[in-house]
Design an enzyme around this catalytic site. Structure first.
Site, PDB file in Angstrom:
ATOM      1  N   ASP A 148       0.935  -1.167   0.089  1.00 14.94           N
ATOM      2  CA  ASP A 148      -0.029   0.068  -0.057  1.00 14.94           C
ATOM      3  C   ASP A 148       0.939   1.183   0.071  1.00 14.94           C
ATOM      4  O   ASP A 148       1.602   1.585  -0.886  1.00 14.94           O
ATOM      5  CB  ASP A 148      -1.040  -0.105   1.227  1.00 14.94           C
ATOM      6  CG  ASP A 148      -1.913   1.124   1.214  1.00 14.94           C
ATOM      7  OD1 ASP A 148      -1.709   2.120   1.322  1.00 14.94           O
ATOM      8  OD2 ASP A 148      -3.091   0.542   1.210  1.00 14.94           O
ATOM      9  N   ASP A 171      -8.778  -7.533  -3.459  1.00 13.74           N
ATOM     10  CA  ASP A 171      -8.574  -6.203  -3.027  1.00 13.74           C
ATOM     11  C   ASP A 171      -9.273  -5.257  -3.711  1.00 13.74           C
ATOM     12  O   ASP A 171      -8.996  -4.949  -4.936  1.00 13.74           O
ATOM     13  CB  ASP A 171      -6.923  -5.557  -2.890  1.00 13.74           C
ATOM     14  CG  ASP A 171      -6.868  -4.522  -2.198  1.00 13.74           C
ATOM     15  OD1 ASP A 171      -7.842  -3.843  -1.589  1.00 13.74           O
ATOM     16  OD2 ASP A 171      -5.540  -4.303  -1.985  1.00 13.74           O
ATOM     17  N   GLY A 190      -8.294 -10.312   0.489  1.00 10.88           N
ATOM     18  CA  GLY A 190      -8.211  -8.688   0.443  1.00 10.88           C
ATOM     19  C   GLY A 190      -6.990  -8.084   0.545  1.00 10.88           C
ATOM     20  O   GLY A 190      -5.933  -8.484   0.032  1.00 10.88           O
ATOM     21  N   HIS A 191      -7.230  -6.927   1.316  1.00  6.36           N
ATOM     22  CA  HIS A 191      -6.272  -5.941   1.136  1.00  6.36           C
ATOM     23  C   HIS A 191      -4.883  -6.328   2.182  1.00  6.36           C
ATOM     24  O   HIS A 191      -3.733  -6.304   1.893  1.00  6.36           O
ATOM     25  CB  HIS A 191      -6.888  -4.639   1.662  1.00  6.36           C
ATOM     26  CG  HIS A 191      -6.192  -3.438   1.679  1.00  6.36           C
ATOM     27  ND1 HIS A 191      -5.445  -2.955   0.547  1.00  6.36           N
ATOM     28  CD2 HIS A 191      -5.582  -2.545   2.723  1.00  6.36           C
ATOM     29  CE1 HIS A 191      -4.959  -1.983   0.661  1.00  6.36           C
ATOM     30  NE2 HIS A 191      -4.777  -1.500   1.931  1.00  6.36           N
ATOM     31  N   PHE A 192      -5.314  -6.899   3.286  1.00  2.00           N
ATOM     32  CA  PHE A 192      -4.169  -7.303   4.287  1.00  2.00           C
ATOM     33  C   PHE A 192      -4.017  -8.559   4.337  1.00  2.00           C
ATOM     34  O   PHE A 192      -4.556  -9.602   5.125  1.00  2.00           O
ATOM     35  CB  PHE A 192      -4.612  -6.746   5.705  1.00  2.00           C
ATOM     36  CG  PHE A 192      -4.522  -5.235   5.968  1.00  2.00           C
ATOM     37  CD1 PHE A 192      -3.201  -4.666   6.156  1.00  2.00           C
ATOM     38  CD2 PHE A 192      -5.639  -4.467   5.887  1.00  2.00           C
ATOM     39  CE1 PHE A 192      -3.153  -3.301   6.223  1.00  2.00           C
ATOM     40  CE2 PHE A 192      -5.272  -3.035   5.949  1.00  2.00           C
ATOM     41  CZ  PHE A 192      -4.163  -2.553   6.287  1.00  2.00           C
TER      42      PHE A 192
END
Length: 304
Positions: free
Chosen positions: A116, A250, A276-278
């Site tokens: 990120d 994500d 997803g993101h993490f």
């Protein structure tokens, strides 16, 4: 158990993780540090809206054989939050402070794990000193415009006009519902995600003045995009061995941003992870051994 499997397991005695800070240019820069000082260095660069907290499981899994350093950017984690009138919350400034931190720690070369916001911070270091990068791990971090999809449209509006109304339209990004969303969106089994994550992150986001710090950082992200061609050129020139471990579901950094790395990096190990993101939160049991194995093969390690 085979000898190879035993060698790839973290030591049964977990390394101590130290929570330290250093004042650099008048700013308190906090960082987690673990592992032998003379071992190959691994720099962990966190994303939004979190801090080095996101690496709390990865650090001890690497630090039996690597010198692991995970800083918090100003305005994040345990680092200072200088007044916006005296400090510009830019990725260039974040990169400069971390560069000085590494110099003071006498780290001359390092592998980077970027995620990120950690990607543009890492690119600041890479563009300045590309020869110092020994290996690269990318988890949902952009270096290509293809990765900036529909989620980024209102942010791009703010980049284009800089208007107060456009800034205010983004304040939902620092609210609790959004923080929870970042941890749970795209995750199959939400019981694998500790609520401590959003409780920790939101408490820091809710500090007086922090919301506007986050808006400043969002606005500065626009300056990363023109840097992408130079990052890509340096990828082609220096060819750092790279591991992609990308959460393919994500919403914020979709897998569209992962595939373009294949254009410029020949020595690339590419994995889309069904989450997803993490990625480290619900797929750490899968991803952490991959990171450890990659580093062992590509940069070596200190003897256990």
């Amino acid at each position: 158990m085979s000898s190879n499997a035993a060698a790839n397991r973290p030591s049964a005695r977990l390394p101590v993780v130290y929570h330290r800070s250093m004042e650099i240019d008048g700013v308190k820069l906090a960082y987690r540090e673990s592992g032998p000082a003379g071992a190959p260095a691994v720099l962990l660069l966190h994303g939004f809206p979190t801090s080095s907290h996101m690496f709390r499981h990865l650090i001890p899994a690497l630090a039996d054989r690597y010198h692991v350093i995970a800083p918090d950017y100003p305005g994040y984690g345990e680092s200072g939050s200088p007044d916006r009138s005296t400090f510009d919350y830019t990725f260039a400034n974040f990169g400069n402070l971390i560069r000085q931190l590494l110099e003071r720690l006498r780290v001359d070369s390092y592998a980077m794990y970027v995620m990120d916001y950690g990607a543009p911070v890492g690119w600041q270091l890479f563009v300045k000193d590309p020869g110092k990068l020994t290996a690269l791990v990318v988890q949902n971090g952009n270096a290509y415009e293809e990765g900036l999809k529909a989620f980024w449209d209102p942010i791009k509006t703010y980049w284009a006009d800089g208007a107060a109304a456009s800034r205010d339209a983004l304040r939902w990004l620092v609210k609790l519902d959004t923080t929870i969303f970042q941890y749970t969106d795209g995750v199959d089994d939400k019981e694998r995600i500790s609520p401590d994550n959003w409780i920790h992150d939101q408490a820091l986001l809710d500090r007086p003045g922090n919301e506007d710090i986050q808006m400043d950082v969002m606005y500065d992200y626009r300056n990363n995009v023109p840097l992408y061609p130079e990052v890509q050129r340096l990828f082609r020139k220096h060819q750092p061995p790279t591991l992609i471990v990308w959460g393919e579901r994500d919403t914020i950094f979709p897998a569209d941003g992962a595939h373009p790395y294949k254009r410029d990096l020949d020595d690339l190990e590419f994995h889309l992870i069904p989450t997803g993101h993490f990625v480290l939160e619900d797929r750490g049991d899968e991803v952490i051994p991959m990171v450890r194995d990659f580093l062992d093969r590509r940069i070596g390690h200190a003897k256990a």
